[in-house]
Design a protein around this motif. Structure first.
Motif, PDB file in Angstrom:
ATOM      1  N   ASP A 171     -50.240  -0.447  47.925  1.00 31.34           N
ATOM      2  CA  ASP A 171     -49.211  -0.416  46.890  1.00 31.34           C
ATOM      3  C   ASP A 171     -49.115   0.956  46.248  1.00 31.34           C
ATOM      4  O   ASP A 171     -50.002   1.802  46.384  1.00 31.34           O
ATOM      5  N   MET A 172     -47.979   1.177  45.576  1.00 31.90           N
ATOM      6  CA  MET A 172     -47.731   2.441  44.893  1.00 31.90           C
ATOM      7  C   MET A 172     -48.397   2.408  43.521  1.00 31.90           C
ATOM      8  O   MET A 172     -48.159   1.482  42.735  1.00 31.90           O
ATOM      9  N   VAL A 173     -49.189   3.401  43.232  1.00 34.27           N
ATOM     10  CA  VAL A 173     -49.914   3.471  41.958  1.00 34.27           C
ATOM     11  C   VAL A 173     -48.940   3.869  40.845  1.00 34.27           C
ATOM     12  O   VAL A 173     -48.153   4.801  40.998  1.00 34.27           O
ATOM     13  N   GLY A 174     -48.999   3.147  39.728  1.00 31.24           N
ATOM     14  CA  GLY A 174     -48.160   3.480  38.580  1.00 31.24           C
ATOM     15  C   GLY A 174     -46.695   3.159  38.760  1.00 31.24           C
ATOM     16  O   GLY A 174     -45.840   3.739  38.080  1.00 31.24           O
ATOM     17  N   PHE A 175     -46.379   2.232  39.639  1.00 28.38           N
ATOM     18  CA  PHE A 175     -44.969   1.940  39.922  1.00 28.38           C
ATOM     19  C   PHE A 175     -44.267   1.334  38.710  1.00 28.38           C
ATOM     20  O   PHE A 175     -43.093   1.609  38.464  1.00 28.38           O
ATOM     21  N   THR A 176     -44.961   0.495  37.952  1.00 28.68           N
ATOM     22  CA  THR A 176     -44.335  -0.118  36.777  1.00 28.68           C
ATOM     23  C   THR A 176     -43.906   0.945  35.778  1.00 28.68           C
ATOM     24  O   THR A 176     -42.794   0.901  35.228  1.00 28.68           O
ATOM     25  N   THR A 177     -44.774   1.926  35.533  1.00 28.65           N
ATOM     26  CA  THR A 177     -44.420   3.031  34.633  1.00 28.65           C
ATOM     27  C   THR A 177     -43.257   3.826  35.193  1.00 28.65           C
ATOM     28  O   THR A 177     -42.348   4.236  34.459  1.00 28.65           O
ATOM     29  N   PHE A 178     -43.259   4.046  36.494  1.00 26.53           N
ATOM     30  CA  PHE A 178     -42.181   4.789  37.136  1.00 26.53           C
ATOM     31  C   PHE A 178     -40.837   4.097  36.935  1.00 26.53           C
ATOM     32  O   PHE A 178     -39.814   4.754  36.682  1.00 26.53           O
ATOM     33  N   THR A 179     -40.812   2.768  37.060  1.00 26.70           N
ATOM     34  CA  THR A 179     -39.550   2.047  36.913  1.00 26.70           C
ATOM     35  C   THR A 179     -38.982   2.189  35.498  1.00 26.70           C
ATOM     36  O   THR A 179     -37.762   2.180  35.314  1.00 26.70           O
ATOM     37  N   ARG A 180     -39.860   2.324  34.504  1.00 27.75           N
ATOM     38  CA  ARG A 180     -39.389   2.424  33.120  1.00 27.75           C
ATOM     39  C   ARG A 180     -38.702   3.761  32.841  1.00 27.75           C
ATOM     40  O   ARG A 180     -37.827   3.843  31.979  1.00 27.75           O
ATOM     41  N   ARG A 181     -39.115   4.810  33.546  1.00 27.76           N
ATOM     42  CA  ARG A 181     -38.569   6.137  33.252  1.00 27.76           C
ATOM     43  C   ARG A 181     -37.624   6.649  34.339  1.00 27.76           C
ATOM     44  O   ARG A 181     -37.246   7.826  34.338  1.00 27.76           O
ATOM     45  N   SER A 182     -37.215   5.771  35.246  1.00 27.92           N
ATOM     46  CA  SER A 182     -36.348   6.190  36.348  1.00 27.92           C
ATOM     47  C   SER A 182     -35.023   5.449  36.293  1.00 27.92           C
ATOM     48  O   SER A 182     -34.946   4.304  35.815  1.00 27.92           O
TER      49      SER A 182
END
Length: 342
Positions: A171-182
């Motif tokens: 899995d992609m690390v930090g994906f949840t955080t990425f979705t919030r700022r993308s």
């Protein structure tokens, strides 16, 4: 303009359905010679929406498909329970494929509004497109069928259903955080890159993708070496791509049950738990898989202390790396909440 769109929609529907809507549920089942209750069970399993009794929604193609399915059951080729399960599996996977293809078609029509405004032009376009998609899908299906048949028919009947395999998650690390700022475009780009990377690596190493879960891929491989190579190569290529987050992976080896393209068993749960405790850029493997890889030249395994994770009080594990790679001291992360597994 509304009339033009309605006419275009009817034309597209006629092409896609292979003819006009002619029959109600009862009429379609009668024409196919199939009891209505059996027909309704198949339609529900395929994911078709329930329609009123008087609604005229079925075509001659629906009747022929229903008749063919019933003939396979009558000949003993498909048991009734297996038929329903097969229909459910087909419905789930093909509905996702259809959604993706319609999204592509919508983008084409948005980019070419004159195409949607002309019923005849749109009809001709769909008439060319649908057979081409069918040929591609049929070719891909036959190629995969050939690959799996060659492997499965060389084993005993019992091993067609269950055997030892490597099960892996990445899995992609930090994906949840990425979705919030993308934004949406950035998110789609990253997911597409991840899908492309994982599909290529798994195919190159003769594995099989079981499912994609947004930021995560689940795959299987026949041998420990293939599973190890898939996981390590995925992480290396993601690390080399500045547009992708780091990946982490977990692998387990043992007895799994295969059913309709999915895999089941404690090995699946172990691989998921190992992924949850892996650090970014690392591959964690079960002790059983570590033992299998210990004598293979390209890889190095270093045992870690057992950890307690959901469902396993003392899970034995190891870090997997390439033999020529330095092995730093890497602490484990606590078991983090993840999507519910089997």
């Amino acid at each position: 303009m509304t009339d033009e769109l309605d006419a275009a929609q009817r034309r597209v529907e006629q092409v896609l359905l292979g003819g006009d809507r002619l029959y109600t549920r009862q009429e379609a089942s009668d024409k196919a010679g199939v009891p209505l209750t059996r027909a309704e069970s198949l339609w529900r399993a395929l994911g078709f929406a329930t329609v009123p009794n008087e609604a005229v929604v079925f075509t001659d193609a629906d009747v022929e498909a229903l008749r063919t399915t019933d003939e396979l059951m009558s000949a003993g080729i498909l048991e009734p329970e297996l038929t329903i399960a097969t229909a459910r599996m087909l419905g789930q996977h093909l509905s996702r494929l259809a959604e993706w293809q319609v999204d592509i078609l919508r983008d084409v029509l948005i980019a070419n509004p004159e195409l949607a405004a002309d019923e005849r032009q749109l009809g001709r376009f769909i008439e060319r497109l649908v057979p081409a998609l069918e040929r591609i899908q049929n070719h891909a299906w036959r190629r995969h069928l050939t690959a799996y048949a060659g492997r499965a028919l060389a084993t005993s009947g019992e091993e067609l259903v269950s055997r030892n395999e490597v099960v892996g998650f990445a899995d992609m690390v930090g994906f949840t955080t990425f979705t919030r700022r993308s934004n949406e475009a950035q998110l789609v780009s990253v997911v597409d890159k991840f899908d492309s990377l994982t599909a290529g690596v798994v195919a190159d190493n003769r594995g099989r993708i079981v499912k994609m879960l947004g930021d995560e891929v689940m795959f299987v491989a026949d041998s420990p070496a293939q599973g190890a190579e898939i996981a390590l190569t995925m992480l290396e290529r993601a690390e080399a791509d500045p547009d992708l987050p780091l990946l982490r992976a977990g692998l387990a080896y043992g007895y799994v049950v295969n059913r309709f393209g999915d895999v089941y068993g404690s090995v699946v749960n172990i691989a998921a738990r190992l992924t949850s405790v892996a650090r970014p850029g690392t591959v964690m493997v079960s002790r059983e898989l570590a033992d299998e890889l210990a004598n293979l030249g390209p890889y190095t395994v270093r045992n870690r202390r057992p950890v307690s994770v959901r469902g396993f009080s003392r899970l034995r594990l190891a870090v997997l790396r390439r033999s020529d790679e330095e092995v730093p001291s890497i602490p484990l992360v606590p078991d983090t909440p993840r999507r519910k597994r089997r």
